[in-house]
Design a protein around this motif. Sequence first.
Motif, short mmCIF file in Angstrom:
data_model
loop_
_atom_site.label_atom_id
_atom_site.label_comp_id
_atom_site.label_asym_id
_atom_site.label_seq_id
_atom_site.Cartn_x
_atom_site.Cartn_y
_atom_site.Cartn_z
N TYR A 162 18.14 17.77 1.89
CA TYR A 162 17.67 18.54 0.73
C TYR A 162 18.24 17.93 -0.54
O TYR A 162 19.45 17.66 -0.63
CB TYR A 162 18.11 19.99 0.86
N LEU A 163 17.39 17.75 -1.54
CA LEU A 163 17.77 17.06 -2.76
C LEU A 163 18.36 18.02 -3.80
O LEU A 163 17.86 19.13 -4.00
CB LEU A 163 16.58 16.33 -3.35
N ALA A 164 19.40 17.55 -4.47
CA ALA A 164 20.17 18.38 -5.39
C ALA A 164 19.50 18.52 -6.75
O ALA A 164 18.69 17.68 -7.17
CB ALA A 164 21.57 17.80 -5.56
N ASP A 165 19.89 19.58 -7.45
CA ASP A 165 19.49 19.79 -8.84
C ASP A 165 20.03 18.63 -9.68
O ASP A 165 21.17 18.20 -9.50
CB ASP A 165 20.09 21.11 -9.33
N PRO A 166 19.24 18.09 -10.61
CA PRO A 166 19.72 16.98 -11.45
C PRO A 166 21.02 17.29 -12.18
O PRO A 166 21.83 16.39 -12.43
CB PRO A 166 18.57 16.77 -12.43
N ASN A 167 21.27 18.57 -12.49
CA ASN A 167 22.48 18.92 -13.22
C ASN A 167 23.75 18.66 -12.42
O ASN A 167 24.84 18.55 -13.00
CB ASN A 167 22.44 20.39 -13.64
N THR A 168 23.63 18.56 -11.08
CA THR A 168 24.80 18.33 -10.25
C THR A 168 24.95 16.87 -9.83
O THR A 168 25.96 16.51 -9.24
CB THR A 168 24.76 19.20 -8.99
N CYS A 169 23.94 16.04 -10.10
CA CYS A 169 24.04 14.65 -9.63
C CYS A 169 23.72 13.61 -10.70
O CYS A 169 23.80 12.41 -10.44
CB CYS A 169 23.15 14.42 -8.41
N ILE A 170 23.38 14.06 -11.91
CA ILE A 170 23.09 13.13 -13.01
C ILE A 170 24.00 13.44 -14.19
O ILE A 170 24.19 14.60 -14.56
CB ILE A 170 21.61 13.24 -13.46
N GLU A 171 24.57 12.39 -14.77
CA GLU A 171 25.36 12.50 -15.99
C GLU A 171 24.49 12.04 -17.16
O GLU A 171 23.93 10.96 -17.13
CB GLU A 171 26.60 11.61 -15.90
N SER A 172 24.37 12.87 -18.20
CA SER A 172 23.53 12.51 -19.34
C SER A 172 23.89 13.37 -20.55
O SER A 172 24.33 14.52 -20.39
CB SER A 172 22.04 12.71 -19.00
N ASP A 173 23.71 12.81 -21.74
CA ASP A 173 23.86 13.61 -22.96
C ASP A 173 22.49 14.06 -23.49
O ASP A 173 22.39 14.61 -24.58
CB ASP A 173 24.63 12.84 -24.03
N GLY A 174 21.43 13.81 -22.68
CA GLY A 174 20.10 14.26 -23.04
C GLY A 174 19.74 15.53 -22.29
O GLY A 174 20.55 16.10 -21.56
N THR A 175 18.52 15.98 -22.45
CA THR A 175 18.06 17.20 -21.79
C THR A 175 17.02 16.88 -20.73
O THR A 175 16.16 16.03 -20.90
CB THR A 175 17.45 18.17 -22.82
N ASN A 176 17.14 17.60 -19.61
CA ASN A 176 16.18 17.55 -18.50
C ASN A 176 15.97 16.16 -17.89
O ASN A 176 14.82 15.73 -17.68
CB ASN A 176 14.82 18.11 -18.96
N PRO A 177 17.04 15.44 -17.57
CA PRO A 177 16.84 14.21 -16.80
C PRO A 177 16.40 14.58 -15.38
O PRO A 177 16.66 15.70 -14.92
CB PRO A 177 18.23 13.57 -16.79
N THR A 178 15.74 13.67 -14.71
CA THR A 178 15.30 13.97 -13.34
C THR A 178 15.19 12.67 -12.54
O THR A 178 15.49 11.58 -13.05
CB THR A 178 13.97 14.75 -13.35
N TYR A 179 14.72 12.79 -11.31
CA TYR A 179 14.60 11.61 -10.44
C TYR A 179 13.57 11.88 -9.36
O TYR A 179 13.22 13.03 -9.07
CB TYR A 179 15.95 11.27 -9.80
N VAL A 180 13.07 10.79 -8.76
CA VAL A 180 12.16 10.85 -7.62
C VAL A 180 12.69 9.88 -6.56
O VAL A 180 13.02 8.73 -6.88
CB VAL A 180 10.72 10.46 -8.01
N VAL A 181 12.78 10.35 -5.32
CA VAL A 181 13.28 9.52 -4.21
C VAL A 181 12.09 8.94 -3.45
O VAL A 181 11.18 9.68 -3.06
CB VAL A 181 14.17 10.35 -3.27
#
Length: 214
Positions: A162-181
Amino acid sequence: MSSYGGIVSRKTGYVPAQPQSGYQPGQKIQFALPMEFVDLRKATFQFTIQGTAGAGATYTRFNSDIRSILYRMTIAFGSRTVYDCQGQNLLFNILNNTHLSTWASTAGIITNGTGDAASRNIDFANQNRVYAIELYNIPNSELLSYPLPLHKLGSQLYVTLYLADPNTCIESDGTNPTYVVNNCQLHYDSLTPSAGWDKMYNMQIPKGVAYNYL
């Protein structure tokens, strides 16, 4: 000949997820293991990631260890779940002695792995980089600690991530970063037992012998 008892050959294979690509945060990636004599003691989840930077960001990167994208893992035979771990990323942390001093500060953040911040900024934008997460040596899950004669059993084995929320696995000073596996594969070893092992198994199982790796 393997010391495990009657293994005459070993080959490495993999099973793709269905579908193999396009998984977003909050979704699950499921693998159906083939009905073979499989060895998952060095199983790896291999994949690529396409990251999308946060709006207005000067930096966006995955946490130090890419395993932070996995917050839960389950193992099931058919419809029966035999392993279910919430906080799988934290467990990986503890097993590799990289955890921080408190539970809260450790959750979703892993302190070793893919390089310094500058390298991870580059990796985030590199959708062709292939990652591999080892899934073996999980406590209370002997299913991943012994060879499994799935070809002798009647139920399909499923490993689900199960894939994690971006807030727990991405570091950023922007808003709403995301990812696709994408390009998801589970790599494992397939074993060929000797005729003696096969005969022993067929003779003993009807007598009620319960092997600890079943």
